[in-house]
Every structure is written in structure tokens, then in C-alpha cells.
Design a protein around this motif. Sequence first.
Motif, PDB file in Angstrom:
ATOM      1  N   ASN A 147       0.823  -1.205   0.000  1.00 41.72           N
ATOM      2  CA  ASN A 147       0.000   0.000   0.000  1.00 41.72           C
ATOM      3  C   ASN A 147       0.858   1.256   0.000  1.00 41.72           C
ATOM      4  OD1 ASN A 147      -2.330  -1.493   0.039  1.00 41.72           O
ATOM      5  ND2 ASN A 147      -2.882  -1.013   2.152  1.00 41.72           N
ATOM      6  N   ALA A 148       1.940   1.229   0.764  1.00 39.49           N
ATOM      7  CA  ALA A 148       2.824   2.394   0.847  1.00 39.49           C
ATOM      8  C   ALA A 148       3.385   2.740  -0.530  1.00 39.49           C
ATOM      9  CB  ALA A 148       3.956   2.123   1.832  1.00 39.49           C
ATOM     10  N   ALA A 149       3.760   1.720  -1.299  1.00 41.84           N
ATOM     11  CA  ALA A 149       4.265   1.967  -2.650  1.00 41.84           C
ATOM     12  C   ALA A 149       3.173   2.550  -3.537  1.00 41.84           C
ATOM     13  CB  ALA A 149       4.805   0.668  -3.248  1.00 41.84           C
ATOM     14  N   ARG A 180      12.115   1.049  -3.820  1.00 44.56           N
ATOM     15  CA  ARG A 180      12.772   0.718  -2.542  1.00 44.56           C
ATOM     16  C   ARG A 180      11.779   0.086  -1.569  1.00 44.56           C
ATOM     17  NH1 ARG A 180      15.572   5.664   0.085  1.00 44.56           N
ATOM     18  NH2 ARG A 180      16.136   4.051   1.615  1.00 44.56           N
ATOM     19  N   ILE A 181      10.576   0.636  -1.529  1.00 48.15           N
ATOM     20  CA  ILE A 181       9.546   0.092  -0.638  1.00 48.15           C
ATOM     21  C   ILE A 181       9.188  -1.329  -1.061  1.00 48.15           C
ATOM     22  CG2 ILE A 181       7.180   0.346   0.178  1.00 48.15           C
ATOM     23  CD1 ILE A 181       7.509   3.386  -0.145  1.00 48.15           C
ATOM     24  N   GLU A 182       9.072  -1.549  -2.360  1.00 45.25           N
ATOM     25  CA  GLU A 182       8.737  -2.883  -2.857  1.00 45.25           C
ATOM     26  C   GLU A 182       9.844  -3.887  -2.577  1.00 45.25           C
ATOM     27  OE1 GLU A 182       5.666  -1.669  -6.462  1.00 45.25           O
ATOM     28  OE2 GLU A 182       7.828  -1.751  -6.848  1.00 45.25           O
ATOM     29  N   ALA A 183      11.091  -3.450  -2.619  1.00 45.67           N
ATOM     30  CA  ALA A 183      12.201  -4.331  -2.271  1.00 45.67           C
ATOM     31  C   ALA A 183      12.117  -4.724  -0.798  1.00 45.67           C
ATOM     32  CB  ALA A 183      13.531  -3.641  -2.570  1.00 45.67           C
ATOM     33  N   LEU A 184      11.769  -3.755   0.036  1.00 44.52           N
ATOM     34  CA  LEU A 184      11.585  -4.030   1.464  1.00 44.52           C
ATOM     35  C   LEU A 184      10.418  -4.980   1.675  1.00 44.52           C
ATOM     36  CD1 LEU A 184      12.256  -3.455   4.439  1.00 44.52           C
ATOM     37  CD2 LEU A 184      10.820  -1.418   4.285  1.00 44.52           C
ATOM     38  N   ASP A 185       9.380  -4.805   0.891  1.00 48.52           N
ATOM     39  CA  ASP A 185       8.217  -5.689   0.975  1.00 48.52           C
ATOM     40  C   ASP A 185       8.627  -7.141   0.705  1.00 48.52           C
ATOM     41  OD1 ASP A 185       5.238  -5.981   1.128  1.00 48.52           O
ATOM     42  OD2 ASP A 185       5.524  -6.688  -0.914  1.00 48.52           O
ATOM     43  N   MET A 298      10.670   0.905   8.753  1.00 48.78           N
ATOM     44  CA  MET A 298      10.217  -0.451   8.467  1.00 48.78           C
ATOM     45  C   MET A 298      11.388  -1.431   8.405  1.00 48.78           C
ATOM     46  SD  MET A 298       6.943  -0.485   8.492  1.00 48.78           S
ATOM     47  CE  MET A 298       6.308  -1.884   7.561  1.00 48.78           C
ATOM     48  N   GLU A 299      12.542  -0.974   7.976  1.00 43.69           N
ATOM     49  CA  GLU A 299      13.737  -1.827   8.032  1.00 43.69           C
ATOM     50  C   GLU A 299      14.075  -2.156   9.481  1.00 43.69           C
ATOM     51  OE1 GLU A 299      16.254  -0.510   4.033  1.00 43.69           O
ATOM     52  OE2 GLU A 299      16.569   0.563   5.916  1.00 43.69           O
ATOM     53  N   GLN A 300      13.918  -1.161  10.340  1.00 49.40           N
ATOM     54  CA  GLN A 300      14.129  -1.378  11.773  1.00 49.40           C
ATOM     55  C   GLN A 300      13.135  -2.399  12.309  1.00 49.40           C
ATOM     56  OE1 GLN A 300      14.347   2.291  14.213  1.00 49.40           O
ATOM     57  NE2 GLN A 300      12.803   1.353  15.524  1.00 49.40           N
TER      58      GLN A 300
END
Length: 309
Positions: A147-149, A180-185, A298-300
Motif C-alpha cells: 500500500n505504501a508503494a 525501494r519500498i517494494e524491495a523491502l516488501d 520499516m527496516e528497523q
Amino acid sequence: MVLLLTACGQAPAEHEREERLTVVATVFPAYDFARAAGGELAEVRLLLPPGAESHSYEPTPADILAVQECDLFLYLGGESDAWVETILESVDMQGEALRMVDCVDLLEEETVEGMEDHEGHDHDHAEGPGLGEVVGYDEHVWTSPKNAAAITRAVGDRLAELDPANAGTYAANTEGYATRIEALDREFADFFAGVEDRTMVFGDRFPLRYFAEEFDIDYYAAFPGCSTQTEPSAATIAFLTDKVREEGIPTVWYIEFSNHLVADSIAEAAGVKTALFHTCHNVSTDELEAGATYVSLMEQNLETLRENL
């Protein structure tokens, strides 16, 4: 001569500031997505003061003026910023407004087993909701990285519409951050793929409905996400404590700006530890000054999950 050079040197900078788009955001996620998408082309202001609780926030006259005069106003569109609709109805907006809840599919907030009644909400219920009863849509849409992406892209599209001459720059900025957000996802998905028991207990509010839905997490909590209550009943604490013991759950979770007394009480009684899950709703002054972003927070969270789940 020195004075002349100084004055001449300042004029272009002042002109550039006047040409930048002005964006006002009610909460940190919208602020972060907008500054990433806008880059140097947008001046983005966070309306909610660092460390403040959105449910009790009251806008100042300066805040209202900023909303009225900005090019783009970003807000949740949920219960915690119901005050926004009052402002929008009473002022003559010079720019445009975008609701985060309009950018993604919404989920219903729910009352799960053991959770306190949903006092403080106004969803036309004559009584507190029962187990599984719908209490309105959950507004914390950004807690799902997908959703953030999507919201980031929606913000970027709106900025490009407002400033078509720089549409290419907004598109590049937006796609860079959304990627970047999708990679984190994907990192979250990979982590949870290796977790057999995804049950989490929160001795706090639970504003993570979208995160839990995306990653198939079973959860128990003291209160729903938008509850204004802070002191659960003895029955709720007993239920959550028993749940931690019975299922061998290693950690009781709490969210940012919580005094985590409830989580501490449950954890102490069950003989386990506590940990913070940052919902990214708002940040502290130190976090803001240190350059915290949605991605960094979110990485944290991902690292904390690896250590505690």
C-alpha cells in the motif's frame, strides 16, 4: 559591493522557493512519500508535531492557513483526522487534496478475541461491538508496504499533474522510492516465509491490520487501532497473558509513543520480553532530525522481528 553581491545572490534562491510546490501532510507517512516524490521541487510540511498523538491533535490557526494555501494537502481520510473535513468545509482551498484511504483497497477494522470493547469510536453502534463485528474501515493503510508503494505513486502522479513541466522528475523520484519500498516488501515476505508461527500479541492498540493481512499474521491486542483507551480490564490482561503462555509466544509488542506499561505487565507475568513495532504514524523529534523515513523505520521493524518472532 559586498552588499550588492549578497543581495543579488539571494534573489534567485528566493525565486526558486516561490516556484516550488507546497505540500502539507497530516501524518508522517504522507509527509515522507511526498518529500520523496517531490524531491527538490516541493516544499513539504508535516502538520502533526513530532511525538504528537494524531487522535488528540487540534490544528492551530497557522495550520489551517497552511492547509488553505498549499498546492497539495495530503491526509488520511480516517477517524483520527476527522477534523480535516471540518477545515475543508470552512475554508476556500487554493490547491487540491488527496486522501490516502482513496489510494488503496480498504480493510475493515475488527475486534478480535480478548480485545477491549471499541469505546471512543463513532460508527453508529448502539453498544460496543462483539467479537468479529465490523467497526468501520481501518485507516492505517500505509502499514502494508504494498500500500505504501501505491500511495507514493498516487502522490507522485498528483504532483506531476500540478507541475507538468517537471513531470519526468516527479516520475523518476516516485518510482525510485516506490521501488525501494517494494524491495523491502519482498524482504518481509522472505522473512515470514520462514516463520511457522506468525502469532503476535500487542499489549497496546493494534493499528497494523494491513500489515497483518498482507503477511498472514494472527494477532491479539488490548485495543483496536483507533481506540482512545489506555487501560485494559483485568480480564483483557489475563487473556493476553494466558495466550502468551499457552502458545509459547516469546515477545509482547507495543507501538511507538506508548508507555508500554500494559505490554510490560503481560510480559512480566508470562516471563517473556517486550519489543517495539513502529507503525510509522508519527516520529519523535530526534527521529525526524536524524532523517528517519518510512523505509528506515520499516527496516528497523524487520530487524526487530528477526530478533523477537
